[in-house]
Design a protein around this motif. Structure first.
Motif, short mmCIF file in Angstrom:
data_model
loop_
_atom_site.label_atom_id
_atom_site.label_comp_id
_atom_site.label_asym_id
_atom_site.label_seq_id
_atom_site.Cartn_x
_atom_site.Cartn_y
_atom_site.Cartn_z
N LEU A 69 -24.47 -28.43 -22.70
CA LEU A 69 -23.14 -28.85 -21.46
C LEU A 69 -22.82 -30.44 -21.38
CD1 LEU A 69 -21.60 -26.81 -19.21
CD2 LEU A 69 -23.68 -27.43 -17.75
N GLN A 70 -23.46 -31.26 -21.01
CA GLN A 70 -23.34 -32.44 -21.18
C GLN A 70 -22.94 -33.37 -21.90
OE1 GLN A 70 -23.66 -33.75 -17.81
NE2 GLN A 70 -24.85 -32.15 -16.92
N ASP A 71 -22.98 -32.61 -23.77
CA ASP A 71 -22.23 -33.52 -24.88
C ASP A 71 -23.78 -34.30 -25.17
OD1 ASP A 71 -20.93 -33.65 -26.77
OD2 ASP A 71 -19.81 -35.14 -26.08
N TRP A 72 -25.02 -33.78 -24.75
CA TRP A 72 -25.93 -35.19 -25.50
C TRP A 72 -26.39 -34.13 -26.49
CZ3 TRP A 72 -28.98 -34.39 -20.09
CH2 TRP A 72 -28.81 -35.56 -19.41
N PRO A 73 -27.01 -34.83 -27.94
CA PRO A 73 -27.47 -34.50 -28.82
C PRO A 73 -28.74 -33.92 -28.57
CG PRO A 73 -28.13 -36.69 -28.71
CD PRO A 73 -27.19 -36.47 -27.45
N LEU A 74 -29.18 -32.49 -28.85
CA LEU A 74 -29.73 -31.94 -28.62
C LEU A 74 -31.55 -32.04 -29.23
CD1 LEU A 74 -31.61 -29.62 -27.60
CD2 LEU A 74 -30.87 -28.29 -30.26
N THR A 102 -41.58 -25.37 -17.90
CA THR A 102 -41.30 -26.31 -17.21
C THR A 102 -41.19 -27.87 -17.51
OG1 THR A 102 -41.08 -25.38 -14.71
CG2 THR A 102 -41.55 -27.91 -14.67
N LEU A 103 -42.72 -27.53 -18.30
CA LEU A 103 -42.95 -28.68 -19.45
C LEU A 103 -42.00 -29.09 -20.55
CD1 LEU A 103 -45.65 -30.76 -20.71
CD2 LEU A 103 -46.78 -29.26 -22.01
N VAL A 104 -41.53 -28.27 -21.08
CA VAL A 104 -40.79 -28.14 -22.37
C VAL A 104 -39.48 -28.74 -21.62
CG1 VAL A 104 -39.23 -27.29 -24.04
CG2 VAL A 104 -41.80 -26.08 -23.81
N LEU A 105 -38.64 -28.64 -20.20
CA LEU A 105 -38.11 -28.95 -19.75
C LEU A 105 -37.51 -30.45 -19.60
CD1 LEU A 105 -36.78 -25.86 -17.22
CD2 LEU A 105 -35.12 -26.98 -19.21
N VAL A 106 -38.50 -30.64 -18.91
CA VAL A 106 -39.10 -31.73 -18.47
C VAL A 106 -39.38 -32.92 -19.25
CG1 VAL A 106 -39.68 -31.57 -16.20
CG2 VAL A 106 -41.39 -32.06 -17.72
N THR A 107 -40.10 -32.79 -20.25
CA THR A 107 -39.03 -33.57 -21.19
C THR A 107 -38.04 -33.81 -22.51
OG1 THR A 107 -40.71 -31.72 -23.01
CG2 THR A 107 -41.83 -33.47 -21.76
N GLY A 108 -37.90 -31.69 -22.66
CA GLY A 108 -36.76 -32.00 -23.46
C GLY A 108 -35.42 -32.89 -23.20
N ILE A 109 -34.88 -32.28 -21.77
CA ILE A 109 -33.68 -32.85 -21.18
C ILE A 109 -34.09 -34.42 -21.09
CG2 ILE A 109 -32.37 -32.92 -19.34
CD1 ILE A 109 -32.92 -29.78 -18.39
N PRO A 110 -34.41 -35.18 -20.36
CA PRO A 110 -35.07 -36.35 -20.21
C PRO A 110 -34.99 -36.85 -21.39
CG PRO A 110 -36.61 -35.51 -18.96
CD PRO A 110 -36.28 -34.75 -19.66
N ALA A 111 -35.18 -36.49 -22.96
CA ALA A 111 -35.66 -36.68 -24.21
C ALA A 111 -33.86 -36.45 -24.87
CB ALA A 111 -36.59 -35.84 -25.09
N SER A 112 -33.70 -35.71 -24.57
CA SER A 112 -31.91 -35.39 -24.45
C SER A 112 -30.95 -36.46 -23.93
CB SER A 112 -31.50 -34.21 -24.85
OG SER A 112 -32.08 -33.16 -25.77
N SER A 113 -31.47 -37.16 -22.78
CA SER A 113 -30.77 -37.72 -22.04
C SER A 113 -30.84 -39.17 -22.50
CB SER A 113 -31.17 -37.69 -20.45
OG SER A 113 -29.86 -38.75 -19.82
N ARG A 114 -32.25 -39.77 -22.73
CA ARG A 114 -33.01 -40.89 -22.84
C ARG A 114 -31.97 -41.70 -24.64
NH1 ARG A 114 -38.96 -42.13 -22.89
NH2 ARG A 114 -38.87 -40.23 -24.59
N ARG A 115 -31.63 -40.09 -26.05
CA ARG A 115 -31.53 -40.75 -26.58
C ARG A 115 -29.26 -40.31 -26.81
NH1 ARG A 115 -32.32 -37.78 -31.94
NH2 ARG A 115 -34.03 -38.22 -31.00
N ALA A 116 -28.88 -39.70 -25.99
CA ALA A 116 -27.45 -40.21 -25.53
C ALA A 116 -27.77 -41.37 -25.00
CB ALA A 116 -27.24 -38.55 -24.77
N LEU A 117 -28.38 -42.02 -23.41
CA LEU A 117 -28.67 -43.26 -23.50
C LEU A 117 -28.83 -44.70 -24.50
CD1 LEU A 117 -28.11 -45.26 -20.66
CD2 LEU A 117 -31.05 -44.86 -20.72
N ASP A 118 -29.38 -44.17 -26.01
CA ASP A 118 -29.97 -44.99 -26.70
C ASP A 118 -28.70 -45.20 -26.71
OD1 ASP A 118 -32.16 -45.44 -25.40
OD2 ASP A 118 -33.28 -43.95 -27.38
N GLU A 119 -27.62 -44.15 -27.84
CA GLU A 119 -26.76 -44.44 -28.49
C GLU A 119 -25.68 -45.77 -27.72
OE1 GLU A 119 -25.42 -40.40 -29.66
OE2 GLU A 119 -27.17 -40.15 -30.22
N ARG A 120 -25.37 -44.88 -26.26
CA ARG A 120 -24.21 -45.97 -25.78
C ARG A 120 -25.23 -47.28 -25.65
NH1 ARG A 120 -23.13 -41.12 -20.16
NH2 ARG A 120 -22.19 -39.87 -22.30
#
Length: 396
Positions: free
Chosen positions: A350-355, A39-57
């Motif tokens: 699945l979301q086409d985000w950078p890992l 859960t710790l890795v998920l709640v840091t990794g998924i938002p971090a990946s989402s944030r990277r994708a958001l930063d690129e956009r």
């Protein structure tokens, strides 16, 4: 008699006794830790990946770009100094500065076009680094470079090319357009530039070519500036006075994109969310291990009493249970990091985000599991060491 000291190998072997004897319970306890760390890795990794994708956009929205233009509706019209671009380029945080100059000329496909038939295409003198300032791309052909900007060549924006009837550019068989009384060779067509639609409607010629053949006076009418997100406000505050020191009030500087404020707000929200969720995940895992070890002490009273009767002192009993707790937590922590990383990778794909798996999350997971093992095993170990051997052996 002097108490025997246990070697590190003996301590580990002793700590594994309880895990080997109760493998199902140990696996379930480790699973509880694994879920917490995952859960710790998920709640840091998924938002971090989402944030990277958001930063690129958001970066594509031009959060680090500014534009300088003369204030409109002035009589006489406001003009920027010839040196404006050079002065803006000297601002320390500015990474790229380019400019265009509109001097009121029309472009036509043929010299037979009637004088009143306008196509709303602006002819602008252009610096060769314009694409770098706009993050623009050439669709076909090439852009103006230091060599081409001196020659009678032109690059068309996407809308301008459509209005003039150009779909492609063949540099081996170039076509020409008419700028005033002069013919200019079309060498390229740009992709659309969403943040600068005026470029899409422009026919761009080299700065020196405009001065040589079309009597351009060298005054920029629009300056494009790139800086860093953290320096946008600072650069904006000095742009007007830098571009036109005599009349800074007659200069308009575009405001930073609202996406920059959104980007900063998202980062702060994500940081707060991650901190809270990570704390809950670690707390749940710690409680699970502590509960397992406490129950293990209650169930193994006779084993503890027998070891005490055979000569084991309280320190060895404490070491046994703390080691067992640490091993249990470490195994669960390693499995949790692996499970969490795989889950983040799957969701990002699945979301086409950078890992993105923050190294701090992996480190925190492993170190947190080790810390949980020590803390969760401390009280059960002390309780086990305090058990009376006689009472333990006589218990049923």
């Amino acid at each position: 008699m002097r108490a025997a000291r246990l070697s590190p190998a003996d301590i580990v072997a002793l700590g594994l006794v309880g895990l080997r004897a109760r493998r199902t319970r140990a696996a379930l306890s480790a699973l509880g830790i694994a879920i917490g760390i995952a859960t710790l890795v998920l709640v840091t990794g998924i938002p971090a990946s989402s944030r990277r994708a958001l930063d690129e956009r958001l970066a594509a929205l031009g959060t680090n770009r500014l534009q300088v233009t003369p204030a409109p509706n002035h009589e006489p019209p406001v003009e920027l100094p010839v040196e404006a671009l050079d002065m803006v380029s000297r601002i320390a945080p500015v990474t790229v500065a380019s400019a265009t100059g509109d001097f009121g000329l029309n472009v036509t496909r043929s010299d037979r076009t009637a004088a009143g038939e306008f196509n709303a295409i602006a002819v602008v003198a252009t610096k060769s680094n314009l694409l770098a300032a706009l993050d623009g791309r050439v669709r076909t052909g090439r852009f103006l470079d230091p060599a081409m900007e001196r020659l009678p060549t032109v690059v068309l924006g996407s809308t301008a090319a459509q209005r003039l009837g150009f779909d492609d550019v063949d540099l081996s068989r170039p076509l020409q357009v008419h700028l005033g009384r002069h013919r200019f060779t079309v060498i390229g067509i740009l992709e659309p530039v969403p943040l600068s639609p005026e470029i899409d409607r422009s026919a761009m010629i080299g700065w020196e070519a405009a001065t040589r053949w079309l009597r351009f006076d060298g005054r920029p009418t629009r300056i494009y500036v790139q800086t860093t997100d953290t320096q946008v406000a600072a650069v904006r505050s000095v742009l007007a006075a830098t571009a036109n020191p005599r009349h800074p009030g007659d200069v308009l500087v575009s405001r930073p994109s609202d996406a920059l404020a959104a980007k900063q707000a998202v980062q702060q929200t994500f940081s707060s969310l991650l901190l809270g969720l990570a704390g809950v995940a670690l707390l749940v895992g710690g409680i699970g291990v502590a509960n397992t070890m406490y129950i293990s002490v209650l169930e193994r009273r006779r084993e503890i009493g027998l070891r005490r009767a055979l000569g084991a002192h309280r320190g060895q009993i404490r070491i046994q249970f703390v080691t067992e707790s640490i091993v249990l937590s470490t195994l669960g922590g390693g499995a949790g990091v692996l499970i969490g990383a795989l889950a983040v990778a799957g969701y990002a794909a699945l979301q086409d985000w950078p890992l993105v798996i923050p190294p701090a999350a992996v480190t925190a997971g492993l170190v947190g599991a080790l810390g949980i093992g020590v803390l969760a095993g401390a009280y059960p170990a002390v309780r086990a060491a305090r058990l009376d051997p006689t009472a333990s052996l006589s218990s049923v």
